[in-house]
Design a protein around this motif. Structure first.
Motif, short mmCIF file in Angstrom:
data_model
loop_
_atom_site.label_atom_id
_atom_site.label_comp_id
_atom_site.label_asym_id
_atom_site.label_seq_id
_atom_site.Cartn_x
_atom_site.Cartn_y
_atom_site.Cartn_z
N ASN A 190 0.87 -1.17 0.00
CA ASN A 190 0.00 0.00 0.00
C ASN A 190 0.91 1.23 0.00
N VAL A 191 0.95 1.93 -1.13
CA VAL A 191 1.90 3.03 -1.33
C VAL A 191 1.19 4.35 -1.19
N GLN A 192 1.67 5.19 -0.29
CA GLN A 192 1.11 6.52 -0.10
C GLN A 192 1.91 7.54 -0.91
N ALA A 193 1.21 8.46 -1.55
CA ALA A 193 1.88 9.50 -2.33
C ALA A 193 1.10 10.79 -2.22
N ILE A 194 1.81 11.90 -2.30
CA ILE A 194 1.18 13.21 -2.44
C ILE A 194 1.75 13.86 -3.70
N CYS A 195 0.93 14.66 -4.36
CA CYS A 195 1.40 15.31 -5.58
C CYS A 195 0.89 16.74 -5.66
N ASP A 196 1.54 17.53 -6.51
CA ASP A 196 1.15 18.92 -6.69
C ASP A 196 0.18 19.05 -7.86
N ALA A 197 -0.15 20.27 -8.23
CA ALA A 197 -1.13 20.50 -9.28
C ALA A 197 -0.62 20.15 -10.67
N ASP A 198 0.69 19.94 -10.81
CA ASP A 198 1.29 19.58 -12.09
C ASP A 198 1.50 18.07 -12.21
N LEU A 199 0.88 17.29 -11.35
CA LEU A 199 1.00 15.83 -11.34
C LEU A 199 2.41 15.37 -10.95
N LYS A 200 3.17 16.22 -10.29
CA LYS A 200 4.49 15.81 -9.81
C LYS A 200 4.37 15.25 -8.40
N ASN A 203 6.04 13.36 -2.41
CA ASN A 203 6.44 12.45 -1.34
C ASN A 203 5.86 11.07 -1.65
N VAL A 204 6.66 10.02 -1.49
CA VAL A 204 6.20 8.65 -1.75
C VAL A 204 6.68 7.75 -0.63
N ILE A 205 5.77 6.96 -0.07
CA ILE A 205 6.11 5.98 0.97
C ILE A 205 5.68 4.61 0.46
N ALA A 206 6.66 3.74 0.21
CA ALA A 206 6.36 2.43 -0.38
C ALA A 206 6.99 1.32 0.46
N ARG A 207 6.42 1.09 1.64
CA ARG A 207 6.98 0.03 2.49
C ARG A 207 5.93 -0.68 3.34
N TRP A 208 4.65 -0.30 3.20
CA TRP A 208 3.62 -0.87 4.07
C TRP A 208 2.89 -2.02 3.38
N PRO A 209 2.58 -3.09 4.13
CA PRO A 209 1.84 -4.22 3.55
C PRO A 209 0.46 -3.81 3.05
N GLY A 210 -0.07 -4.58 2.12
CA GLY A 210 -1.35 -4.25 1.50
C GLY A 210 -2.52 -4.21 2.45
N SER A 211 -2.43 -4.90 3.57
CA SER A 211 -3.55 -4.91 4.52
C SER A 211 -3.57 -3.67 5.41
N THR A 212 -2.57 -2.82 5.32
CA THR A 212 -2.47 -1.63 6.17
C THR A 212 -3.47 -0.56 5.71
N HIS A 213 -4.15 0.04 6.66
CA HIS A 213 -5.11 1.10 6.35
C HIS A 213 -4.37 2.38 5.96
N ASP A 214 -4.98 3.17 5.07
CA ASP A 214 -4.37 4.41 4.60
C ASP A 214 -4.03 5.35 5.76
N ALA A 215 -4.93 5.45 6.73
CA ALA A 215 -4.72 6.35 7.86
C ALA A 215 -3.51 5.92 8.70
N THR A 216 -3.30 4.62 8.81
CA THR A 216 -2.15 4.11 9.58
C THR A 216 -0.85 4.53 8.94
N ILE A 217 -0.79 4.46 7.63
CA ILE A 217 0.43 4.87 6.92
C ILE A 217 0.72 6.34 7.17
N PHE A 218 -0.30 7.17 7.07
CA PHE A 218 -0.10 8.61 7.28
C PHE A 218 0.28 8.92 8.72
N ASN A 219 -0.41 8.29 9.66
CA ASN A 219 -0.16 8.58 11.08
C ASN A 219 1.25 8.20 11.51
N ASN A 220 1.88 7.26 10.80
CA ASN A 220 3.23 6.82 11.15
C ASN A 220 4.29 7.38 10.21
#
Length: 319
Positions: A190-200, A203-220
């Protein structure tokens, strides 16, 4: 070659025999070299054989952008010997970009350049590691997109759009494999990403297992700590209902009643759609060709962590 040897006691006859044997050895070596040369793999230079549109379609980068990226990566690419059909840096980068663009099986991109599957896997790993050296230069959080976000739907003071996406992988092992099985039933990160208005990507976080909730990734994440510390001032991030509603992270209203609440939701959805477009590039208009972040199940999760983040960097480099 047929050789006739005449026995004679004269020195001239001996010299003739030696000359014939010498000619035979020379011809034999020449034939061997010719056969070895014919077995040498001739790899196409796609920079020359493809026009600009075809090159963009296959590798998701323009030729000038490709040349710029190759120059930046040259100090970090392991240059192999020309013996044993060594793969040049140009073809290593072409193979890796083709893999990023397709998200297909390694055998497909291996055939594309003319290497074995194991060599293709090594090249993707090595080039991804080389690209990692440019990560901090191209994937950065900035506050310069607020005006562009505002022009989308009138939503002010937006820092970025945030969301998570699932990247398919093989099961890491039978012990912890089920942690990586997501709600859709397949193994993923489960990969979290944020992007700007130009689709850039910022920030990318790619280390959490697929069963992890989105909020858990952000909170940590470090990103949350930066937001809590007020690092980004009075800017907001826009996320979906999977995220907690915070002063710096706005989510849609569950049951909008008033006209103002409905307008808020409409503006929120239109503005946050930027991150959806980055995660689901099939929704991007056909004239916008970007490297994708989707990785196939031919790779293990440790490799996908690197490749997904590097694909985000290549996306930013192109833009």
């Amino acid at each position: 070659m047929e050789i006739s040897i005449f026995y004679s006691d004269s020195d001239d006859s001996d010299l003739e025999v030696l000359a014939q044997l010498s000619d035979w050895d020379t011809d034999s070596e020449s034939e061997d070299r010719h056969r070895a040369s014919s077995r040498k793999i001739r790899r196409l230079n796609y920079m020359q054989s493809l026009d600009d549109a075809e090159f963009m379609f296959r590798f998701r980068l323009s030729k000038p952008a490709f040349n710029s990226l190759l120059i930046k990566l040259m100090p970090f690419i392991r240059v192999t010997s020309t013996r044993n059909n060594g793969v040049s840096p140009l073809h290593q980068l072409l193979l890796t970009l083709r893999f990023y663009a397709l998200g297909t099986m390694l055998i497909s991109v291996a055939d594309f350049v003319g290497v074995s599957i194991s060599t293709a896997g090594r090249i993707v790993r090595d080039i991804s590691s080389a690209i990692a050296n440019l990560y901090d230069e191209y994937v950065v959080i900035h506050q310069q997109s607020a005006e562009k976000f505002y022009h989308i739907a009138g939503f002010p003071r937006v820092l970025a759009a945030i969301d998570c996406t699932h990247i398919r992988i093989q099961s890491p092992c039978h012990v912890i494999g089920e942690e990586f099985r997501n709600r859709k039933g397949y193994f993923s990160l489960n990969v979290q990403a944020i992007c700007d208005a130009d689709l850039k990507f910022m920030n990318v976080i790619a280390r959490w297992p697929g069963s992890t909730h989105d909020a858990t990734i952000f909170n940590n994440s470090i990103l949350r700590a930066q937001c809590d510390a007020g690092l980004f001032g009075n800017r907001w991030m826009l996320g979906d209902s999977a995220y907690p509603n915070r002063p710096y992270l706005l989510t849609p209203l569950i049951n909008p009643v008033t006209e103002a609440e409905q307008r808020y939701n409409e503006a929120h959805i239109k503005t946050r759609n930027i991150i959806e477009r980055n995660h689901n590039l099939e929704e991007v208009p056909s004239e916008v060709e970007l490297p994708i972040v989707e990785i196939n199940e031919d790779m293990y999760f440790s490799e996908v962590q690197d490749v997904s983040e590097r694909a985000a960097l290549v996306n930013n480099f192109f833009r």
